[in-house]
Design a protein around this motif. Structure first.
Motif, PDB file in Angstrom:
ATOM      1  N   GLN A  95       0.832  -1.203   0.000  1.00 47.73           N
ATOM      2  CA  GLN A  95       0.000   0.000   0.000  1.00 47.73           C
ATOM      3  C   GLN A  95       0.867   1.254   0.000  1.00 47.73           C
ATOM      4  O   GLN A  95       0.578   2.226  -0.711  1.00 47.73           O
ATOM      5  N   ILE A  96       1.944   1.236   0.799  1.00 46.99           N
ATOM      6  CA  ILE A  96       2.873   2.370   0.809  1.00 46.99           C
ATOM      7  C   ILE A  96       3.471   2.556  -0.585  1.00 46.99           C
ATOM      8  O   ILE A  96       3.607   3.689  -1.075  1.00 46.99           O
ATOM      9  N   LEU A  97       3.830   1.451  -1.224  1.00 46.32           N
ATOM     10  CA  LEU A  97       4.397   1.517  -2.566  1.00 46.32           C
ATOM     11  C   LEU A  97       3.440   2.219  -3.521  1.00 46.32           C
ATOM     12  O   LEU A  97       3.850   3.086  -4.304  1.00 46.32           O
ATOM     13  N   ARG A  98       2.175   1.873  -3.456  1.00 44.73           N
ATOM     14  CA  ARG A  98       1.185   2.483  -4.342  1.00 44.73           C
ATOM     15  C   ARG A  98       0.929   3.938  -3.992  1.00 44.73           C
ATOM     16  O   ARG A  98       0.744   4.775  -4.882  1.00 44.73           O
ATOM     17  N   ASP A  99       0.910   4.255  -2.715  1.00 42.03           N
ATOM     18  CA  ASP A  99       0.725   5.642  -2.302  1.00 42.03           C
ATOM     19  C   ASP A  99       1.868   6.519  -2.807  1.00 42.03           C
ATOM     20  O   ASP A  99       1.650   7.630  -3.297  1.00 42.03           O
ATOM     21  N   ARG A 100       3.098   6.029  -2.652  1.00 37.08           N
ATOM     22  CA  ARG A 100       4.269   6.819  -3.037  1.00 37.08           C
ATOM     23  C   ARG A 100       4.451   6.886  -4.547  1.00 37.08           C
ATOM     24  O   ARG A 100       5.074   7.819  -5.067  1.00 37.08           O
ATOM     25  N   ALA A 101       3.928   5.874  -5.259  1.00 34.79           N
ATOM     26  CA  ALA A 101       4.044   5.880  -6.721  1.00 34.79           C
ATOM     27  C   ALA A 101       3.157   6.945  -7.343  1.00 34.79           C
ATOM     28  O   ALA A 101       3.438   7.429  -8.451  1.00 34.79           O
ATOM     29  N   ARG A 160      13.290  14.190  -3.164  1.00 33.95           N
ATOM     30  CA  ARG A 160      13.153  13.750  -1.771  1.00 33.95           C
ATOM     31  C   ARG A 160      12.278  12.513  -1.646  1.00 33.95           C
ATOM     32  O   ARG A 160      12.487  11.673  -0.765  1.00 33.95           O
ATOM     33  N   LEU A 161      11.275  12.393  -2.520  1.00 36.97           N
ATOM     34  CA  LEU A 161      10.340  11.272  -2.422  1.00 36.97           C
ATOM     35  C   LEU A 161      10.924   9.984  -2.993  1.00 36.97           C
ATOM     36  O   LEU A 161      10.573   8.887  -2.535  1.00 36.97           O
ATOM     37  N   LEU A 162      11.813  10.090  -3.950  1.00 41.41           N
ATOM     38  CA  LEU A 162      12.316   8.890  -4.619  1.00 41.41           C
ATOM     39  C   LEU A 162      12.998   7.909  -3.659  1.00 41.41           C
ATOM     40  O   LEU A 162      12.749   6.695  -3.749  1.00 41.41           O
ATOM     41  N   PRO A 163      13.860   8.347  -2.726  1.00 39.89           N
ATOM     42  CA  PRO A 163      14.439   7.387  -1.784  1.00 39.89           C
ATOM     43  C   PRO A 163      13.386   6.714  -0.900  1.00 39.89           C
ATOM     44  O   PRO A 163      13.546   5.538  -0.541  1.00 39.89           O
ATOM     45  N   VAL A 164      12.317   7.438  -0.555  1.00 42.49           N
ATOM     46  CA  VAL A 164      11.244   6.846   0.248  1.00 42.49           C
ATOM     47  C   VAL A 164      10.557   5.742  -0.544  1.00 42.49           C
ATOM     48  O   VAL A 164      10.278   4.650  -0.026  1.00 42.49           O
ATOM     49  N   PHE A 165      10.291   6.025  -1.823  1.00 44.95           N
ATOM     50  CA  PHE A 165       9.689   5.004  -2.682  1.00 44.95           C
ATOM     51  C   PHE A 165      10.639   3.825  -2.853  1.00 44.95           C
ATOM     52  O   PHE A 165      10.211   2.658  -2.824  1.00 44.95           O
ATOM     53  N   ALA A 166      11.923   4.109  -3.047  1.00 44.46           N
ATOM     54  CA  ALA A 166      12.902   3.034  -3.253  1.00 44.46           C
ATOM     55  C   ALA A 166      12.987   2.123  -2.032  1.00 44.46           C
ATOM     56  O   ALA A 166      13.124   0.901  -2.178  1.00 44.46           O
ATOM     57  N   ILE A 175       6.919  -0.763  -9.947  1.00 45.79           N
ATOM     58  CA  ILE A 175       8.256  -0.219  -9.698  1.00 45.79           C
ATOM     59  C   ILE A 175       8.922   0.162 -11.016  1.00 45.79           C
ATOM     60  O   ILE A 175       9.552   1.224 -11.127  1.00 45.79           O
ATOM     61  N   ALA A 176       8.766  -0.692 -12.028  1.00 46.78           N
ATOM     62  CA  ALA A 176       9.345  -0.390 -13.332  1.00 46.78           C
ATOM     63  C   ALA A 176       8.740   0.875 -13.921  1.00 46.78           C
ATOM     64  O   ALA A 176       9.435   1.690 -14.547  1.00 46.78           O
ATOM     65  N   TRP A 177       7.442   1.061 -13.729  1.00 46.40           N
ATOM     66  CA  TRP A 177       6.756   2.242 -14.248  1.00 46.40           C
ATOM     67  C   TRP A 177       7.274   3.507 -13.569  1.00 46.40           C
ATOM     68  O   TRP A 177       7.555   4.518 -14.236  1.00 46.40           O
ATOM     69  N   VAL A 178       7.431   3.469 -12.250  1.00 46.54           N
ATOM     70  CA  VAL A 178       7.939   4.636 -11.535  1.00 46.54           C
ATOM     71  C   VAL A 178       9.384   4.909 -11.945  1.00 46.54           C
ATOM     72  O   VAL A 178       9.779   6.072 -12.117  1.00 46.54           O
TER      73      VAL A 178
END
Length: 261
Positions: free
Chosen positions: A61-67, A133-139, A181-184
């Protein structure tokens, strides 16, 4: 229950008056529209064989929220394009249905009337900096999901009580996670290109000291984009149907790309 095709048609009819509703920290805001898109998107993607209907883990869910931030236009000046991007993000439409051209961000930035060059540079710096800033959180979330999926796949051969349908659902969820993940990863690189295009054209039109800060923010985003590279193979975007598949790497006919991932 609506089929995927009927659900997509029903939502497309709402496009002229619908737009995505952003929330805080790059996540979608809770609303009736976003909830409808999410639900219908699951049905539509499942009808195409692209998504599993299993419940989401906390990290999924976090992955989808951050994407969400990376899959929506940075400047939603075009309501129609914004709505199409939201439907693609939620899997009502397939990824890449309405790709954003490299000049889209700059065009949206310059469309607002009576804006000073200071505010234009500030907006560019803030948008690129927020993505950086958001990219490391998503990663971080993506790494946890990939690790959990690896454990999931390793356990399947030993789960003697699982039916074929349950095994397929688990495999679909793994493919769905990897393709998100590939899409982001693809969109993060594309965003850096759009920001670079905007900075170069903005500086040519309205040179100003704000270009230095914007350059730093774009460089930070570009430097952090490789954070997702170790999580997926280089051809992940092609496997997921996000970009054209090279002829030599074309898969066998049969199941959708996301299933064969």
């Amino acid at each position: 229950m609506l089929t995927g095709r009927l659900a997509a048609a029903a939502l497309l009819a709402l496009l002229p008056g619908a737009c995505a509703q952003p929330g805080d920290f790059g996540r979608p805001a809770p609303s009736a529209w976003n909830a409808l898109v999410e639900t219908t998107g699951t049905l539509s993607a499942a009808a195409r064989g692209e998504a599993a209907l299993l419940p989401l883990t906390d990290d999924e869910q976090i992955l989808r929220d951050r994407a969400w931030r990376f899959l929506m236009p940075a400047i939603p000046g075009d309501v129609f394009r914004d709505a199409l991007a939201n439907l693609a993000r939620a899997r009502v439409l397939p990824p890449g249905y309405a790709p954003e051209p490299v000049a889209a961000y700059y065009d949206g930035l310059m469309a607002a009337p009576a804006r000073s060059q200071v505010s234009l540079y500030r907006r560019l710096s803030e948008d690129a900096g927020a993505d950086a800033r958001l990219l490391p959180v998503f990663a971080d979330a993506a790494a946890r999901v990939v690790a959990a999926d690896a454990r999931r796949l390793r356990s399947l051969p030993f789960a003697s009580s699982l039916e074929d349908g349950a095994v397929r659902e688990a495999a679909l969820r793994v493919a769905e996670n990897r393709c998100l993940i590939a899409w982001v990863r693809l969109e993060a690189g594309a965003r850096a290109g759009r920001y670079r295009y905007a900075l170069e054209h903005l500086f040519a039109a309205l040179p100003g000291s704000g270009g230095v800060e914007a350059e730093r923010a774009i460089a930070a985003l570009t430097g952090r984009s490789p954070l997702l590279d170790p999580l997926l193979p280089p051809d992940a975007a092609a496997r997921c149907g996000l970009v054209a598949v090279p002829v030599a790497a074309a898969p066998l006919e049969g199941a959708p790309l996301s299933v064969r991932y």
